[in-house]
Scaffold this motif. Structure first.
Motif, PDB file in Angstrom:
ATOM      1  N   UNK A  59       0.625  -1.080   0.004  1.00  0.00           N
ATOM      2  CA  UNK A  59       0.024   0.081  -0.061  1.00  0.00           C
ATOM      3  C   UNK A  59       0.948   1.294   0.073  1.00  0.00           C
ATOM      4  N   UNK A  60       0.746   2.184  -0.900  1.00  0.00           N
ATOM      5  CA  UNK A  60       1.803   3.207  -1.145  1.00  0.00           C
ATOM      6  C   UNK A  60       1.567   4.323  -0.047  1.00  0.00           C
ATOM      7  N   UNK A  61       0.159   4.296   0.577  1.00  0.00           N
ATOM      8  CA  UNK A  61      -0.246   5.210   1.513  1.00  0.00           C
ATOM      9  C   UNK A  61       0.404   5.001   2.818  1.00  0.00           C
ATOM     10  N   UNK A  62       0.385   3.644   3.310  1.00  0.00           N
ATOM     11  CA  UNK A  62       0.820   3.178   4.618  1.00  0.00           C
ATOM     12  C   UNK A  62       2.031   2.637   4.582  1.00  0.00           C
ATOM     13  N   UNK A  63       2.428   1.929   3.184  1.00  0.00           N
ATOM     14  CA  UNK A  63       3.597   1.232   3.248  1.00  0.00           C
ATOM     15  C   UNK A  63       3.636  -0.393   3.801  1.00  0.00           C
ATOM     16  N   UNK A  64       2.291  -0.750   4.161  1.00  0.00           N
ATOM     17  CA  UNK A  64       2.117  -2.126   4.701  1.00  0.00           C
ATOM     18  C   UNK A  64       1.651  -2.922   3.466  1.00  0.00           C
ATOM     19  N   UNK A  65       1.703  -4.231   3.626  1.00  0.00           N
ATOM     20  CA  UNK A  65       1.273  -5.208   2.825  1.00  0.00           C
ATOM     21  C   UNK A  65      -0.221  -5.209   2.829  1.00  0.00           C
ATOM     22  N   UNK A  66      -0.885  -5.164   1.800  1.00  0.00           N
ATOM     23  CA  UNK A  66      -2.590  -5.362   1.737  1.00  0.00           C
ATOM     24  C   UNK A  66      -2.931  -6.291   0.615  1.00  0.00           C
ATOM     25  N   UNK A  67      -4.148  -6.770   0.790  1.00  0.00           N
ATOM     26  CA  UNK A  67      -4.719  -7.699  -0.031  1.00  0.00           C
ATOM     27  C   UNK A  67      -4.969  -6.871  -1.355  1.00  0.00           C
TER      28      UNK A  67
END
Length: 263
Positions: free
Chosen positions: A109-117
């Motif tokens: 996720x470019x907004x949070x930097x975390x992995x997302x489905x």
């Protein structure tokens, strides 16, 4: 300007609360926005709020450190409460991805930097665009402004350990999962029926390789169902924004001891 110089401790407390809000608040806390812009926006917003709320005189003493910690904790908690309500989109996407067979593939996720489905990120992009279109991000700024009506700037502590606060947080998590389940149930339910149909076909026609046929069939059915229920998803997104606003307001009322009856 003279008023701020005379009461600069109060201005510092307002600035700390708004900055802490922007650390965890949806849309304003994302990495796409430079930190210099966040700090500058927090400064000018604190400048405006200083003259709007007319804060009491604050002295710099031992209690001032506790007030700073209280303001930071309040901003982080209220911003995070709005963030985890909006995370229902990611949870709904995880439910859909698990049934589609996309759970093995995540994106950054470019907004949070975390992995997302995959589907969760797809729906989350729609949520952000819908939030900007309906000016729902203004509700977040309203929550920052009206927080001073519930939690005064000179309140020395937050009732974090009270039973009512814990119950409210648990109920908020419950509502988040309910909305996520409502968003994902059309696609997940249709894929469950597809699984039943594939199981029947596998028993009646054992020569057919279900593993080869099943995966593209489930992906195709998922995309068709997403297109069909997209309007209903936007209605649930609007409900999600309302839930986010009520959660922030309810938590601030509990932190302020039930809210200021005079306001």
């Amino acid at each position: 300007m003279i008023t701020i110089l005379e009461n600069y401790p109060a201005f510092l407390l307002i600035f700390m609360r708004i900055t802490a809000f922007f650390v965890t608040m949806p849309f304003f806390s994302y990495r796409n926005i430079p930190n210099t812009h966040k700090i500058g926006f927090s400064f000018f917003l604190a400048w405006i709020m200083f003259f709007s709320i007319d804060p009491p005189a604050i002295e710099v003493n031992g209690q001032f450190i506790m007030l700073i910690l209280k303001e930071v904790l309040l901003g982080l908690t209220i911003g995070f409460s709005a963030y985890f309500i909006l995370a229902a989109i990611q949870i709904a996407g995880s439910f859909i991805d698990f049934q589609m067979g996309f759970a093995i593939a995540n994106v950054i996720d470019p907004q949070t930097g975390a992995q997302s489905p995959l589907v969760g990120q797809f729906l989350y992009t729609f949520v952000l665009l819908f939030m900007i279109t309906t000016n729902a991000h203004h509700l977040l700024l309203d929550g920052v402004f009206y927080s001073y009506q519930f939690v005064p700037i000179d309140q020395p502590f937050l009732p974090m350990g009270e039973e009512s606060v814990i119950e409210f947080i648990v109920e908020s998590f419950n509502s988040m999962f309910i909305i996520a389940f409502q968003m994902s149930i059309p696609v997940v339910g249709s894929l469950f029926l597809v699984d039943i149909a594939l199981g029947i076909v596998a028993r009646t026609v054992p020569q057919l390789n279900i593993f080869v046929v099943g995966l593209p069939l489930k992906i195709g059915v998922s995309f068709i169902m997403l297109i069909l229920v997209m309007g209903a998803l936007f209605m649930l997104m609007q409900q999600l924004f309302e839930t986010m606003t009520y959660t922030m307001r309810g938590l601030m009322e509990l932190f302020g001891g039930g809210g200021n009856e005079s306001s």
